[in-house]
Design an enzyme around this catalytic site. Structure first.
Site, PDB file in Angstrom:
ATOM      1  N   SER A  52      52.077 -39.525   9.477  1.00 21.96           N
ATOM      2  CA  SER A  52      51.545 -40.278  10.609  1.00 21.96           C
ATOM      3  C   SER A  52      50.362 -39.553  11.257  1.00 21.96           C
ATOM      4  O   SER A  52      50.225 -38.329  11.160  1.00 21.96           O
ATOM      5  CB  SER A  52      52.632 -40.508  11.658  1.00 21.96           C
ATOM      6  OG  SER A  52      53.771 -41.076  11.052  1.00 21.96           O
TER       7      SER A  52
HETATM    8  N1  SAM Z   1      57.671 -38.862   9.753  1.00 23.51           N
HETATM    9  C1  SAM Z   1      56.869 -38.754   8.572  1.00 23.51           C
HETATM   10  C2  SAM Z   1      56.000 -37.535   8.551  1.00 23.51           C
HETATM   11  O1  SAM Z   1      55.978 -36.798   9.542  1.00 23.51           O
HETATM   12  O2  SAM Z   1      55.359 -37.295   7.519  1.00 23.51           O
HETATM   13  C3  SAM Z   1      56.032 -39.975   8.328  1.00 23.51           C
HETATM   14  C4  SAM Z   1      56.816 -40.982   7.664  1.00 23.51           C
HETATM   15  S1  SAM Z   1      56.044 -42.327   6.880  1.00 23.51           S
HETATM   16  C5  SAM Z   1      54.971 -42.992   8.085  1.00 23.51           C
HETATM   17  C6  SAM Z   1      57.465 -43.419   6.883  1.00 23.51           C
HETATM   18  C7  SAM Z   1      58.568 -42.961   5.990  1.00 23.51           C
HETATM   19  O3  SAM Z   1      59.694 -43.832   6.182  1.00 23.51           O
HETATM   20  C8  SAM Z   1      58.225 -43.068   4.516  1.00 23.51           C
HETATM   21  O4  SAM Z   1      58.386 -41.816   3.909  1.00 23.51           O
HETATM   22  C9  SAM Z   1      59.224 -44.085   3.971  1.00 23.51           C
HETATM   23  O5  SAM Z   1      59.633 -43.830   2.642  1.00 23.51           O
HETATM   24  C10 SAM Z   1      60.354 -43.946   4.967  1.00 23.51           C
HETATM   25  N2  SAM Z   1      61.272 -45.091   5.034  1.00 23.51           N
HETATM   26  C11 SAM Z   1      60.984 -46.408   5.023  1.00 23.51           C
HETATM   27  N3  SAM Z   1      62.111 -47.129   5.151  1.00 23.51           N
HETATM   28  C12 SAM Z   1      63.140 -46.245   5.256  1.00 23.51           C
HETATM   29  C13 SAM Z   1      64.543 -46.374   5.424  1.00 23.51           C
HETATM   30  N4  SAM Z   1      65.157 -47.559   5.508  1.00 23.51           N
HETATM   31  N5  SAM Z   1      65.289 -45.249   5.507  1.00 23.51           N
HETATM   32  C14 SAM Z   1      64.706 -44.018   5.420  1.00 23.51           C
HETATM   33  N6  SAM Z   1      63.379 -43.841   5.258  1.00 23.51           N
HETATM   34  C15 SAM Z   1      62.604 -44.940   5.186  1.00 23.51           C
END
Ligand code: SAM
Length: 211
Positions: A52
């Site tokens: 992000s």
């Molecule tokens: N917090 C992260 C960082 O600091 O790098 C950024 C995360 S990215 C914007 C969103 C993440 O949510 C992705 O890695 C995606 O695979 C994960 N994601 C999406 N749906 C999900 C779910 N139902 N459960 C767990 N992770 C999920």
């Protein structure tokens, strides 16, 4: 980054500013030059996901109002950057990621980072859209992917006085929603403004799509 992207846009919590200033963001985007790592935008990581934008990480962390020792659930580990920021703020973090490869590399990266913070992060693989009931009640929940609506399960897993921070809305653009549990049966909510996140894919999120 702290002066131009965070302070100037209204991040005030001195602890958040300090941690954001000391966290080496380049470690979380291997392969990109350090100059790019601090850009004012989300950046690509593996599995078609993103780390992000710095402002969003700071704002979500600020909205959680973390106290040392708080137990925080993060849904969407991605690179592990947000989890590292939360842990350095003093939280004990459980972070769930649906992509096993991302979870594994985040674990390794956080272990390599060392320090007290990384020792208090537990990265798990799975669908976090329904939260983690076994660890509830949580002192805060942060979802770092965009949901179509606020999952009831996440509201229910908040401790009284705790907040859920979650992007909610269509896939293209969301509102950063803050839900605060003010009593056993009372929740308040408001929007902190517009944001854009990759989709939350899971039972209480969007249906499985290739991203
Ligand atoms: N917090 C992260 C960082 O600091 O790098 C950024 C995360 S990215 C914007 C969103 C993440 O949510 C992705 O890695 C995606 O695979 C994960 N994601 C999406 N749906 C999900 C779910 N139902 N459960 C767990 N992770 C999920």
């Amino acid at each position: 980054m702290v002066a131009q992207q965070l302070r100037r846009r209204g991040i005030r919590d001195p602890r958040v500013l300090e941690v954001m200033g000391s966290m080496p963001r380049e470690v979380f985007v291997p392969g990109l030059p350090a100059s790019v790592a601090y850009d004012d935008r989300a950046l690509p990581i593996d599995s078609g996901q993103t780390i992000s934008q710095p402002y969003m990480v700071a704002r979500m962390s600020e909205l959680l109002e973390i106290q040392p020792g708080d137990r925080i659930l993060e849904v969407g580990t991605g690179s592990g950057y947000q989890a590292a920021v939360l842990a350095t703020l003093g939280a004990r973090v459980t972070s769930i990621e649906r992509h096993a490869d991302l979870a594994e590399s985040a674990r390794e990266r956080l272990a390599g980072l060392g320090g007290e913070g990384s020792a208090s992060i537990d990265v798990r693989v799975g669908d976090g859209s329904l939260g983690e009931p076994e660890g509830a009640p949580w002192d805060g929940i942060v979802v770092t992917a965009g949901a179509p609506s606020i999952p009831d399960a996440l509201r229910e897993q908040l401790a009284v006085g705790a907040r859920l921070v979650i992007p909610v809305g269509p896939r293209e653009q969301q509102e950063l929603m803050v839900v605060e549990r003010s009593g056993p049966n009372d929740w308040g909510e408001w929007s902190d403004g517009a944001c854009v996140f990759v989709p939350l894919v899971g039972e209480a999120g969007w249906s499985d799509i290739e991203r």
